[in-house]
Enzyme design. Sequence first.
Site, PDB file in Angstrom:
ATOM      1  CB  THR A   9     -10.584  -0.721  -2.140  1.00 42.39           C
ATOM      2  OG1 THR A   9     -11.102   0.140  -3.152  1.00 42.39           O
ATOM      3  CG2 THR A   9     -10.777  -2.152  -2.605  1.00 42.39           C
ATOM      4  CG  ASN A  10     -16.254  -0.015   0.046  1.00 45.94           C
ATOM      5  OD1 ASN A  10     -16.333  -1.222   0.305  1.00 45.94           O
ATOM      6  ND2 ASN A  10     -16.363   0.913   0.975  1.00 45.94           N
ATOM      7  CG  ASP A  70      -3.054   7.262  -1.367  1.00 43.67           C
ATOM      8  OD1 ASP A  70      -4.177   7.399  -1.877  1.00 43.67           O
ATOM      9  OD2 ASP A  70      -2.446   8.216  -0.841  1.00 43.67           O
ATOM     10  CB  THR A  71      -2.647   6.222  -7.117  1.00 44.48           C
ATOM     11  OG1 THR A  71      -2.608   4.802  -7.077  1.00 44.48           O
ATOM     12  CG2 THR A  71      -2.073   6.684  -8.452  1.00 44.48           C
ATOM     13  CG  PHE A 150      -9.980   7.283 -13.375  1.00 47.81           C
ATOM     14  CD1 PHE A 150      -9.427   6.076 -13.760  1.00 47.81           C
ATOM     15  CD2 PHE A 150      -9.556   7.834 -12.170  1.00 47.81           C
ATOM     16  CE1 PHE A 150      -8.481   5.431 -12.965  1.00 47.81           C
ATOM     17  CE2 PHE A 150      -8.620   7.197 -11.361  1.00 47.81           C
ATOM     18  CZ  PHE A 150      -8.086   5.991 -11.772  1.00 47.81           C
ATOM     19  N   GLY A 151      -9.497  10.520 -14.094  1.00 43.82           N
ATOM     20  CA  GLY A 151      -8.447  11.358 -13.492  1.00 43.82           C
ATOM     21  C   GLY A 151      -7.645  12.114 -14.544  1.00 43.82           C
ATOM     22  CG  HIS A 178      -0.103   4.144 -11.821  1.00 41.44           C
ATOM     23  ND1 HIS A 178      -0.493   4.342 -13.118  1.00 41.44           N
ATOM     24  CD2 HIS A 178      -1.157   4.546 -11.068  1.00 41.44           C
ATOM     25  CE1 HIS A 178      -1.700   4.859 -13.155  1.00 41.44           C
ATOM     26  NE2 HIS A 178      -2.137   4.982 -11.914  1.00 41.44           N
ATOM     27  NE  ARG A 179      -5.430   1.535 -10.396  1.00 36.20           N
ATOM     28  CZ  ARG A 179      -5.399   2.848 -10.639  1.00 36.20           C
ATOM     29  NH1 ARG A 179      -5.069   3.683  -9.690  1.00 36.20           N
ATOM     30  NH2 ARG A 179      -5.724   3.332 -11.819  1.00 36.20           N
TER      31      ARG A 179
HETATM   32  P1  IMP Z   1      -6.439   6.672  -5.669  1.00 40.33           P
HETATM   33  O1  IMP Z   1      -5.423   6.653  -4.558  1.00 40.33           O
HETATM   34  O2  IMP Z   1      -6.409   5.428  -6.517  1.00 40.33           O
HETATM   35  O3  IMP Z   1      -7.817   7.020  -5.177  1.00 40.33           O
HETATM   36  O4  IMP Z   1      -6.009   7.857  -6.661  1.00 40.33           O
HETATM   37  C1  IMP Z   1      -5.942   9.216  -6.228  1.00 40.33           C
HETATM   38  C2  IMP Z   1      -6.099  10.159  -7.413  1.00 40.33           C
HETATM   39  O5  IMP Z   1      -4.995  10.011  -8.322  1.00 40.33           O
HETATM   40  C3  IMP Z   1      -7.349   9.912  -8.272  1.00 40.33           C
HETATM   41  O6  IMP Z   1      -8.457  10.618  -7.772  1.00 40.33           O
HETATM   42  C4  IMP Z   1      -6.907  10.468  -9.622  1.00 40.33           C
HETATM   43  O7  IMP Z   1      -7.041  11.868  -9.665  1.00 40.33           O
HETATM   44  C5  IMP Z   1      -5.427  10.122  -9.662  1.00 40.33           C
HETATM   45  N1  IMP Z   1      -5.234   8.812 -10.324  1.00 40.33           N
HETATM   46  C6  IMP Z   1      -4.990   7.620  -9.722  1.00 40.33           C
HETATM   47  N2  IMP Z   1      -4.847   6.646 -10.629  1.00 40.33           N
HETATM   48  C7  IMP Z   1      -5.011   7.241 -11.833  1.00 40.33           C
HETATM   49  C8  IMP Z   1      -4.967   6.739 -13.179  1.00 40.33           C
HETATM   50  O8  IMP Z   1      -4.786   5.535 -13.445  1.00 40.33           O
HETATM   51  N3  IMP Z   1      -5.171   7.643 -14.147  1.00 40.33           N
HETATM   52  C9  IMP Z   1      -5.391   8.971 -13.908  1.00 40.33           C
HETATM   53  N4  IMP Z   1      -5.450   9.485 -12.687  1.00 40.33           N
HETATM   54  C10 IMP Z   1      -5.241   8.624 -11.651  1.00 40.33           C
END
Ligand code: IMP
Length: 194
Positions: A9-10, A70-71, A150-151, A178-179
């Site tokens: 990650t960065n 990945d989320t 965010f998101g 979740h993270r």
């Molecule tokens: P990433 O794999 O962490 O980059 O997450 C992929 C996408 O899932 C992000 O661009 C957000 O749209 C959504 N996302 C991931 N984690 C969160 C969160 O904690 N809150 C809200 N959206 C999230």
Amino acid sequence: MTYELIFATNNLHKLSEIQSLIGDNFTIKSLQQIGCTEDIPETAPTLEGNALLKAQYVFNKYGKNCFADDTGLEIEALNGRPGVFSARYATDGHDFEANIDKVLEELSGVENRKARFRTVVALIIDGSVYYFEGIVNGEIIAERKGTKGFGYDPVFLPDGYDLTFAEMPLAEKNKISHRARAVKQLIDFLMQKS
Ligand code: IMP
């Protein structure tokens, strides 16, 4: 003995958070710190696949033990969508507002609002692959609430809370997210190894 691990990650915020949780037995380095400036492709159809692609890329190219995450937001009434496409659901970019609008539109008039955030971490140590998962269950509310995070945070209400992720102080979200849960699994595993 200190083990070095690369986090593919960065996002330096994620990196320092994990480093502080894991203590001194492991030194966690970002992609930038090992001179990796490429955009690693995330073209797999699942969260597991994308996490593995990122970890494998680093392991193959730099020969270093590594993990990646990945989320996705998985909505029950949408058969798990947006899922692996969460970042680019409405457009090619990371347009959070358009993504929320699309989800709210698809759920308009739908009674079942159940959803979950799911994070997958793929770890490669000496060529062996391990997966860790963190889930937070909740529901998608009909209108945005809150400005933090965010998101999809403004429309995600975690089970057992009356504040959306965007209304909660970040420290509180980080305790139940979740993270955080996926990283806890990873850390427990690494602690046993060290
Ligand atoms: P990433 O794999 O962490 O980059 O997450 C992929 C996408 O899932 C992000 O661009 C957000 O749209 C959504 N996302 C991931 N984690 C969160 C969160 O904690 N809150 C809200 N959206 C999230």
